[in-house]
Design an enzyme around this catalytic site. Sequence first.
Site, PDB file in Angstrom:
ATOM      1  CE  LYS A 133      -4.620   1.106   0.281  1.00 52.38           C
ATOM      2  NZ  LYS A 133      -5.630   0.168  -0.261  1.00 52.38           N
TER       3      LYS A 133
ATOM      4  CG  ASP B  82      -7.299   3.239  -0.628  1.00 54.34           C
ATOM      5  OD1 ASP B  82      -8.042   2.155  -0.530  1.00 54.34           O
ATOM      6  OD2 ASP B  82      -7.695   4.016   0.243  1.00 54.34           O
TER       7      ASP B  82
HETATM    8  P1  NDP Z   1     -12.994   7.625  -2.365  1.00 52.00           P
HETATM    9  O1  NDP Z   1     -11.950   8.642  -2.327  1.00 52.00           O
HETATM   10  O2  NDP Z   1     -13.716   7.376  -3.856  1.00 52.00           O
HETATM   11  O3  NDP Z   1     -14.436   7.909  -1.189  1.00 52.00           O
HETATM   12  C1  NDP Z   1     -13.731   8.008   0.095  1.00 52.00           C
HETATM   13  C2  NDP Z   1     -15.056   8.493   0.884  1.00 52.00           C
HETATM   14  O4  NDP Z   1     -14.746   8.411   2.265  1.00 52.00           O
HETATM   15  C3  NDP Z   1     -14.919  10.128   0.820  1.00 52.00           C
HETATM   16  O5  NDP Z   1     -16.423  10.373   1.050  1.00 52.00           O
HETATM   17  C4  NDP Z   1     -14.084  10.608   2.032  1.00 52.00           C
HETATM   18  O6  NDP Z   1     -14.494  11.870   2.219  1.00 52.00           O
HETATM   19  C5  NDP Z   1     -14.540   9.771   2.960  1.00 52.00           C
HETATM   20  N1  NDP Z   1     -13.432   9.560   3.993  1.00 52.00           N
HETATM   21  C6  NDP Z   1     -12.067   9.286   3.629  1.00 52.00           C
HETATM   22  N2  NDP Z   1     -11.382   9.414   4.803  1.00 52.00           N
HETATM   23  C7  NDP Z   1     -12.261   9.806   5.665  1.00 52.00           C
HETATM   24  C8  NDP Z   1     -12.288  10.292   7.179  1.00 52.00           C
HETATM   25  N3  NDP Z   1     -11.073  10.220   7.720  1.00 52.00           N
HETATM   26  N4  NDP Z   1     -13.218  10.698   7.722  1.00 52.00           N
HETATM   27  C9  NDP Z   1     -14.544  10.508   7.196  1.00 52.00           C
HETATM   28  N5  NDP Z   1     -14.747  10.229   5.834  1.00 52.00           N
HETATM   29  C10 NDP Z   1     -13.606  10.055   5.069  1.00 52.00           C
HETATM   30  O7  NDP Z   1     -12.398   6.233  -1.921  1.00 52.00           O
HETATM   31  P2  NDP Z   1     -12.785   4.800  -2.024  1.00 52.00           P
HETATM   32  O8  NDP Z   1     -14.262   4.866  -2.299  1.00 52.00           O
HETATM   33  O9  NDP Z   1     -12.006   4.162  -3.206  1.00 52.00           O
HETATM   34  O10 NDP Z   1     -12.615   4.229  -0.788  1.00 52.00           O
HETATM   35  C11 NDP Z   1     -13.264   3.893   0.334  1.00 52.00           C
HETATM   36  C12 NDP Z   1     -12.933   2.966   1.272  1.00 52.00           C
HETATM   37  O11 NDP Z   1     -12.955   1.683   0.489  1.00 52.00           O
HETATM   38  C13 NDP Z   1     -11.551   3.050   1.754  1.00 52.00           C
HETATM   39  O12 NDP Z   1     -11.414   2.414   3.174  1.00 52.00           O
HETATM   40  C14 NDP Z   1     -10.515   1.991   0.760  1.00 52.00           C
HETATM   41  O13 NDP Z   1      -9.689   1.704   1.453  1.00 52.00           O
HETATM   42  C15 NDP Z   1     -11.537   1.066   0.634  1.00 52.00           C
HETATM   43  N6  NDP Z   1     -11.481   0.345  -0.607  1.00 52.00           N
HETATM   44  C16 NDP Z   1     -11.323   0.782  -1.706  1.00 52.00           C
HETATM   45  C17 NDP Z   1     -11.050   0.070  -2.900  1.00 52.00           C
HETATM   46  C18 NDP Z   1     -10.855   0.697  -4.244  1.00 52.00           C
HETATM   47  O14 NDP Z   1     -10.746  -0.041  -5.235  1.00 52.00           O
HETATM   48  N7  NDP Z   1     -10.857   1.872  -4.420  1.00 52.00           N
HETATM   49  C19 NDP Z   1     -10.950  -1.479  -2.819  1.00 52.00           C
HETATM   50  C20 NDP Z   1     -11.061  -1.898  -1.605  1.00 52.00           C
HETATM   51  C21 NDP Z   1     -11.401  -1.123  -0.573  1.00 52.00           C
HETATM   52  P3  NDP Z   1     -13.143  12.758   2.646  1.00 52.00           P
HETATM   53  O15 NDP Z   1     -11.916  12.625   1.626  1.00 52.00           O
HETATM   54  O16 NDP Z   1     -13.492  14.364   2.687  1.00 52.00           O
HETATM   55  O17 NDP Z   1     -12.807  12.453   4.024  1.00 52.00           O
HETATM   56  O1  2IT Z   2      -7.971  -1.655  -0.604  1.00 52.44           O
HETATM   57  C1  2IT Z   2      -7.936  -2.043  -1.792  1.00 52.44           C
HETATM   58  O2  2IT Z   2      -8.124  -3.382  -1.873  1.00 52.44           O
HETATM   59  C2  2IT Z   2      -7.768  -1.371  -2.913  1.00 52.44           C
HETATM   60  N1  2IT Z   2      -7.568  -0.121  -2.586  1.00 52.44           N
HETATM   61  C3  2IT Z   2      -7.523  -1.760  -4.242  1.00 52.44           C
HETATM   62  C4  2IT Z   2      -6.038  -2.191  -4.407  1.00 52.44           C
HETATM   63  C5  2IT Z   2      -5.589  -2.670  -5.959  1.00 52.44           C
HETATM   64  O3  2IT Z   2      -4.453  -3.192  -5.900  1.00 52.44           O
HETATM   65  O4  2IT Z   2      -6.619  -2.720  -6.875  1.00 52.44           O
END
Ligand code: NDP
Ligand code: 2IT
Length: 446
Positions: free
Chosen positions: A126, A166
């Site tokens: 990561k 992410d």
């Molecule tokens: P995005 O950036 O698309 O969306 C994240 C959302 O969460 C935003 O609304 C953001 O608002 C909010 N957020 C982030 N940090 C905080 C915080 N500290 N407090 C409150 N709100 C917060 O990200 P993703 O949808 O890609 O990711 C969401 C979650 O899913 C994360 O935990 C990520 O690790 C996980 N994930 C993502 C994957 C992917 O492929 N994208 C795969 C697997 C898991 P703001 O930034 O204003 O805080």
């Molecule tokens: O938390 C996760 O699994 C991700 N942000 C996706 C990682 C990836 O390599 O697609």
Amino acid sequence: MKDVMSEVKEWLMARDPGQPEFHQAVYEVVESVLPVLEAHPELQKEQILKRMIEPERVIQFRVPWVDDKGEVQVNRGFRIQMNSAIGPYKGGLRFHSSVNLSILKFLAFEQVFKNALTTLPMGGGKGGSDFNFRNKSDGEVMRFCQSFMNELYRHIGPDTDVPAGDIGVGAREIGYLFGQYKKLNNGFSGVLTGKGLNWGGSILRPEATGFGVVYFAENMLKAQGDSLKGKTVAVSGFGNVAWGAVQKANDLGAKVVTISGPDGYIYDPEGISGEKIQFMLRLRATNQDIVKPYADRFGCDFHENKKPWEVKCDVALPCATQNELGEKDAQALIANGCKCVVEGANMPCTPEAAHIFISNKILYAPGKASNAGGVATSGLEMSQNSMRLNWTAEEVDQRLQHIMKSIHDTCLKASHDYGVAGNYVAGANIAGFLKVANAMMDQGIV
Ligand code: NDP
Ligand code: 2IT
């Protein structure tokens, strides 16, 4: 075996104090695998646990860039190369002001087990930066990404380490990062996933994490003779994962009534469907990080500074960020009749909340199992890049569904095998741990 846990705690406190998120993720896995260590003393003898906790490599670097006013800004970049026992390091990049070593080490640690569960040959890593994308212009984001890659490029490669998106890293950022890597490396390779469709990306990768979360929920409910059809679902977040989850929940006949942002949550009893799902993309593209405009546009309630866990729902999908669902939230969900909690984000439930779900026999899936569809589809993107061809949406979706079912069944089987039937947290940790541990044993002390 209690002394294994005490030993790990002492070791972590002495070596990595001030990394609470990393400690939290490690303790959860160690607790789950105690019976495995008891059954396999050879793993303890070769210090598999300590070798998994200590990253293979941690890279930290300066990211200087020039903002639109001509002023020099300095951010910090990281890449944690956690474990490469079963394949190249693989995992996302997070750009968020809260990013630090503890958060990235917890995410890298979780990624190792998640990637092992996908059935695909991917190690875990990561990375990211404390860069705050809010109110930045495209030009600023591009210059930041280019500077970030000016250092990162020497540490990654299609067979070494394959980053992806992410929080704060989506298609735009992957484009700028890829462009700079290609220029520095003078080669077009599958070094990043989440690429654009016409330059090596996989169809369905943007939707895959959220789709996978919902497929996982459907598998859990099916194992109980139930399904998502007709269920009311509460979702948190409004980013990439939340967007995919809302779409697929609708496809499977459920009604999603909430999404949330750092400003609060919206409650839409009519259901978030059709053009409202497209509106989520517009909300996110504003880079303002507020969901309130949804309530203004569609005339529903907005609950300022509140989390959605107080509404009546059958299924909860936390899709925003770590530790967003605590003890009181868990109690409120159960009191309101929620029967199933499936993590879209990484570690969104605190240990106290997780404990409440498990002891109340709620169907509860940990992110490392239920959100693995994103990285699994990244793995499918790597396969397509290596073969230099593209699968259709149907082919990718079929593989994704197959992988999510396989992860579900593997977790359930491991939970049965180790006497904790139906505990998906223990099942995911045990199955992921065993796969990586066995590979490490085969490869000697390296
Ligand atoms: P995005 O950036 O698309 O969306 C994240 C959302 O969460 C935003 O609304 C953001 O608002 C909010 N957020 C982030 N940090 C905080 C915080 N500290 N407090 C409150 N709100 C917060 O990200 P993703 O949808 O890609 O990711 C969401 C979650 O899913 C994360 O935990 C990520 O690790 C996980 N994930 C993502 C994957 C992917 O492929 N994208 C795969 C697997 C898991 P703001 O930034 O204003 O805080
Ligand atoms: O938390 C996760 O699994 C991700 N942000 C996706 C990682 C990836 O390599 O697609």
